[in-house]
Design a protein around this motif. Structure first.
Motif, PDB file in Angstrom:
ATOM      1  N   ILE B  37      41.826  33.536  35.158  1.00  0.00           N
ATOM      2  CA  ILE B  37      42.490  32.652  34.205  1.00  0.00           C
ATOM      3  C   ILE B  37      43.975  32.992  34.099  1.00  0.00           C
ATOM      4  O   ILE B  37      44.835  32.124  34.183  1.00  0.00           O
ATOM      5  N   TYR B  81      42.614  46.785  24.318  1.00  0.00           N
ATOM      6  CA  TYR B  81      43.880  46.058  24.283  1.00  0.00           C
ATOM      7  C   TYR B  81      43.672  44.718  24.972  1.00  0.00           C
ATOM      8  O   TYR B  81      43.033  44.634  26.008  1.00  0.00           O
ATOM      9  N   TYR B  83      45.288  41.875  27.009  1.00  0.00           N
ATOM     10  CA  TYR B  83      46.496  41.515  27.747  1.00  0.00           C
ATOM     11  C   TYR B  83      46.822  40.046  27.573  1.00  0.00           C
ATOM     12  O   TYR B  83      47.945  39.628  27.768  1.00  0.00           O
ATOM     13  N   ARG B  84      45.825  39.276  27.231  1.00  0.00           N
ATOM     14  CA  ARG B  84      46.084  37.854  27.035  1.00  0.00           C
ATOM     15  C   ARG B  84      46.969  37.630  25.813  1.00  0.00           C
ATOM     16  O   ARG B  84      47.900  36.843  25.851  1.00  0.00           O
ATOM     17  N   GLN B  85      46.669  38.361  24.726  1.00  0.00           N
ATOM     18  CA  GLN B  85      47.470  38.194  23.511  1.00  0.00           C
ATOM     19  C   GLN B  85      48.573  39.219  23.411  1.00  0.00           C
ATOM     20  O   GLN B  85      49.364  39.176  22.489  1.00  0.00           O
ATOM     21  N   ASN B  86      48.586  40.181  24.349  1.00  0.00           N
ATOM     22  CA  ASN B  86      49.590  41.232  24.306  1.00  0.00           C
ATOM     23  C   ASN B  86      49.544  42.015  23.008  1.00  0.00           C
ATOM     24  O   ASN B  86      50.580  42.290  22.401  1.00  0.00           O
ATOM     25  N   ALA B  87      48.359  42.360  22.564  1.00  0.00           N
ATOM     26  CA  ALA B  87      48.242  43.092  21.301  1.00  0.00           C
ATOM     27  C   ALA B  87      46.904  43.826  21.286  1.00  0.00           C
ATOM     28  O   ALA B  87      45.969  43.427  21.993  1.00  0.00           O
ATOM     29  N   ILE B  92      44.424  42.047  16.339  1.00  0.00           N
ATOM     30  CA  ILE B  92      44.257  40.596  16.411  1.00  0.00           C
ATOM     31  C   ILE B  92      43.102  40.165  15.522  1.00  0.00           C
ATOM     32  O   ILE B  92      43.201  39.212  14.747  1.00  0.00           O
ATOM     33  N   SER B 276      38.694  30.200  16.307  1.00  0.00           N
ATOM     34  CA  SER B 276      39.449  29.715  17.448  1.00  0.00           C
ATOM     35  C   SER B 276      39.729  30.848  18.429  1.00  0.00           C
ATOM     36  O   SER B 276      39.722  30.664  19.641  1.00  0.00           O
ATOM     37  N   ASP B 280      38.534  30.676  22.360  1.00  0.00           N
ATOM     38  CA  ASP B 280      39.514  30.894  23.418  1.00  0.00           C
ATOM     39  C   ASP B 280      39.131  32.092  24.276  1.00  0.00           C
ATOM     40  O   ASP B 280      39.261  32.069  25.494  1.00  0.00           O
ATOM     41  N   ARG B 285      37.220  34.312  29.278  1.00  0.00           N
ATOM     42  CA  ARG B 285      36.489  35.507  29.708  1.00  0.00           C
ATOM     43  C   ARG B 285      37.215  36.783  29.303  1.00  0.00           C
ATOM     44  O   ARG B 285      37.240  37.763  30.040  1.00  0.00           O
TER      45      ARG B 285
END
Lengths: 534, 322
Positions: B37, B81, B83-87, B92, B276, B280, B285
């Motif tokens: 993705i 962690y 990596y998609r949200q960088n947090a 999160i 949400s 997402d 994944r």
């Protein structure tokens, strides 16, 4: 070159009547409405919340929308596919088109107060554009050097067409060196609170709800932005977005924010306006492609017959509620420069399709001609419906169809990694420039297993490869157009992939929202010119 | 009592491991990975960059190693962690879980309170006009899909009447002060909590009514009446308390499904909960976040069930003496 389109007709007649009006009533000009300042605009778009406010390298439409209010490119494209200065004031090519001098704007500061300098541009090109954003577009790039405090020179090993180059500048954002230097750009946590030069500053992101922006009081474009604040709200549900618009909580929705039937209902009231302008830079299409690895699908006669068997006008009408039209070429008809209007159309004619298949050596045996695996990418709900229509059309002419509509991750893997399809229904959003993003769908170089949104059909034609390579270094814009037309002729003949229907993206906004016209790509626009007339 | 609490707390450990393993296996079985993705979204085709991302995301290790590492880190209170949200995943989720919990609690509160009241009324007035009306309403709310109910409520109360906001949790960009803020949240909470709560209210109404009617026919109620107690006292001191037990049981069972229902409602009302995020993350994944959400929800549901058990213990002396 100019074709008589409806939009052309409307704009020219409008211009003529405007001219007539100003002759008749001197001093009265409709264009001079003074924008009002102030107010906060609540906007949304037809998709979900971004994964991060800024996703280096892209990340889809959502982070594009959320990041471009803060970070800016050097140029932007307007709705006539012409380039307008943003952070660069001048871009000049050398005589042989192997070097470009870029002059940057004076007196621009980042949101944290640091000055914007040529070093930021040099850092961005070397560390961000080349490895992450425009790698393929910058394949002939040899280096960037500082000429003086306001000018940098980018050099290339081969001639680089001006439109092509400026398009790179208009679609790539500039990053602050003092913040990113020495870090991994892709995973820097600052991407959730970006610092840019744009008209809006990041204020707060309430995950699951909205991103809030403050006006950048020190914006380089004197007097802008007109808005005091901007809020991007996210609703997962399109019907709720329509309700929010009706309740006045939402004033602007870009890229198909509400269900198609609601668009007519809302615009009937005169309180809302719908427009399809602003999608030149991202012309969405539903595509059909044929897997060359399957010997039956590799036969252009079969591809033509299949395309002839599909009732694309019905798909446009029923699945897209009329907000789409049958595709006529691989390059969208909204493309003002490269679209070739004189191609075989493959109009819907099932009987002819049957004759074509009979002639190609695929008569009906035991009740069917052959079986195909049809994969409709599940990232848009419409694709599954298009898949149903295609399945029915093909079964009507004796082709057995196994339709699969997997979810997003599975579709990407199925189409672009496993090549596990005979016919794939996918989508792309094309820019005006065709090299390399669009040409990657049809060149041999475009075949990269596991890399999405490029050649998945396995098509490899030396003539096409040579043509695209020539287009990448042809500096005469007229000749490039001819080459693009030739490319579309070959595609229309070989049909590895083509546009099934062109989707008409729509922006819906409250009547009081002004100043969103004149953009090539409204999603990537900073909204600095938008104002509220209340 | 102490023993019950300690055993229940210890049971959470295997539960969490089970949740992790099951969901990890499910995500592994689904085609496509987060890497697919992310690279497709970012149009990364350079083999060296692909390899670097693969290492960064931990896909260079075998799934078993990934799983064991993850379980270990969960028990050191580190959810990894994203990596998609960088947090960090925990950050999160913790930013969004409270809103979901608030929505769930208020919805359950509405469902239980009004469900029980309606159930009691229906059972006392059995086979009268009121009983029929309450039963009809219960059938209606039970049958109506929550997202449809949500949109209908929006149309009536936000679009037509303009009384309540369409969505979100607060009015953006306005500072109302502390009490003003609470009132603001309440105004935003009413419609989503109702949409979610009415479905469960219907269930509690039906269960309470049936349970009350059952207890009414028992011998000790006849005895109570024969003793000459007033009808009110019979209903509240004898019937109601005994009829309450099935409702409490149901409450424990339904907490997890209310969480699922809130995902739908959050989408309709743009409520900033984990719904949400969860959708997402499943779609992309992004297993650290998916597992993180499931682990935290499992812990929350387990604790809530513990509370239900304690309530049971208090309500029913028979369990205490067992």
């Amino acid at each position: 070159m100019t074709r008589l389109t409806r939009r052309f007709f409307l704009t020219t007649t409008a211009a003529v009547s405007l001219a007539a009006a100003s002759f008749a009533m001197p001093g009265l000009s409709l264009a001079q409405v003074t924008p009002k300042t102030g107010g906060t605009l609540v906007a949304t778009w037809g998709g979900f919340e971004p994964q991060a406010v800024f996703v280096p390298g892209g990340g889809g439409s959502s982070p594009l929308i959320s990041s471009t209010k803060i970070l800016e490119p050097l140029l932007r494209m307007d709705d006539k596919a012409e380039f307008v200065p943003v952070l660069a004031t001048e871009v000049t090519a050398s005589d042989d088109f192997t070097a470009y001098d870029i002059t940057i704007r004076d007196g621009v500061t980042w949101h944290d107060g640091e000055p914007f300098t040529v070093d930021d541009v040099i850092y961005t090109v070397n560390e961000y554009w080349k490895p992450m954003v425009a790698g393929a577009a910058l394949s002939n790039f040899t280096g960037i050097e500082k000429i003086d405090d306001k000018t940098v020179r980018m050099t290339f090993s081969k001639p680089t067409p001006e439109f092509f180059f400026k398009n790179v500048l208009a679609t790539s954002l500039v990053l602050p060196e003092h913040i990113y230097a020495g870090t991994e750009i892709a995973t820097n946590p600052i991407n959730n609170t970006p610092v840019g030069t744009g008209p809006f500053k990041f204020k707060e992101w309430v995950r699951g709800s909205h991103i809030e922006y403050d006006k950048n009081e020190d914006y380089w474009d004197e007097g802008k932005p007109y808005l005091d604040g901007l809020v991007l709200r996210y609703w997962r549900d399109a019907a709720s977005r329509a309700a929010a618009m009706e309740a006045g909580e939402l004033k602007l929705g870009i890229f198909n924010p509400i269900p198609a039937p609601d668009i007519d209902r809302l615009t009937e009231t005169d309180d809302f306006v719908a427009t399809s302008d602003g999608y030149l830079g991202a012309a969405w299409a539903s595509t059909i492609e044929f897997n060359s690895r399957n010997p039956v699908m590799d036969d252009p006669a079969v591809r033509k017959a299949i395309l002839t068997a599909i009732d694309r006008a019905l798909i446009a009408d029923v699945v897209y509620f009329g907000r789409a039209r049958p595709g006529t070429s691989f390059v969208s008809s909204v493309n003002p420069i490269f679209h070739n209007p004189d191609l075989p159309k493959y109009d819907f004619d099932p009987e002819k399709a049957e004759e074509m298949l009979d002639a190609a050596g695929y008569p009906i045996k035991d009740g069917k001609r052959f079986t195909v695996e049809l994969l409709a990418a599940g990232w848009f709900e419409e694709n599954g419906k298009v898949g149903q229509f295609v399945k029915q059309n093909l079964e009507d002419i004796g082709i057995e169809v196994n339709l699969k509509v997997p979810d997003r991750a599975s579709s990407i893997k199925g189409i672009y990694n496993d090549y596990d399809f005979d016919i794939a229904l996918s989508n792309h959003a094309s820019q005006v420039e065709q090299v390399p993003r669009q040409t990657n769908y049809v060149t041999t170089d475009g075949i990269v297993k596991g890399a999405a949104f490029r050649n998945a059909n396995g098509y490899s034609n030396p003539e096409m490869d040579a043509l695209v390579n020539a287009m990448a270094v042809e500096v005469d814009e007229e000749k490039r157009v001819e080459m693009a037309h030739k490319m579309q002729e070959i595609i229309a003949e070989d049909l590895p992939i083509t546009i099934l229907v062109e989707m008409e993206s729509t922006t819906v906004h409250a009547d009081e929202v002004k100043g969103i016209e004149g953009r090539a790509d409204i999603s990537a626009d900073s909204l600095s010119d938008v104002w509220l007339d209340d | 009592m102490k023993r019950l609490i300690i055993t229940r707390l210890l049971q959470i450990i295997p539960l969490v491991i089970g949740v992790i393993v099951m969901n990890f296996v499910l995500i592994q079985m689904a085609p496509g990975t987060l890497l697919d993705i992310m690279t497709s979204e970012q149009q990364i085709t350079d083999p060296a960059a692909l390899e670097r991302m693969r290492e960064l995301y931990g896909y260079d290790q075998s799934p078993i190693i990934q799983l064991l590492k993850y379980i270990y880190s969960v028990f050191t209170l580190d959810l990894g962690y994203s990596y998609r949200q960088n947090a960090p995943v925990l950050d999160i989720i913790l930013a969004q879980l409270p809103s979901t919990l608030l929505l769930m609690l208020v919805a359950i509160g509405i469902a239980v309170t009004f469900g029980m009241i309606a159930g009691v009324i229906a059972s006392v007035k059995v086979n009268t006009f009121w009983d029929v009306m309450i039963s009809l309403a219960a059938v209606f709310f039970f049958a109506a899909p929550t997202f449809w109910l949500g949109i209908m409520l929006i149309i009536v109360f936000s679009v037509w009447l303009g009384w309540l906001p369409v969505g979100g949790m607060t009015t953006i960009g306005v500072d109302y002060g502390f009490f003003g803020h609470i009132w603001d949240v309440i105004r935003h909470l009413i419609l989503p909590a109702l949409s979610l709560g009415l479905f469960y209210m219907a269930i509690y109404t039906r269960v309470m009514r049936a349970s009350m009617l059952e207890v009414f026919s028992l011998d000790f109620v006849r005895t109570a009446r024969a003793k000459g107690l007033s009808t009110t006292r019979v209903i509240f001191a004898h019937v109601y308390r005994n009829a309450l037990l099935p409702v409490v049981t149901l409450l424990g069972l339904q907490l997890a499904t209310v969480l699922g229902g809130s995902v739908v409602i959050e989408a309709v009302f743009s409520w900033p909960g984990i719904g949400s995020l969860m959708l997402d993350s499943v779609m992309s994944r992004n297993y650290p976040v998916v597992l993180g959400v499931f682990v935290l929800s499992a812990v929350v549901v387990a604790f809530a069930n513990l509370l239900v058990d304690i309530a049971y213990y208090r309500l029913d002396p028979r369990i205490r003496n067992r």
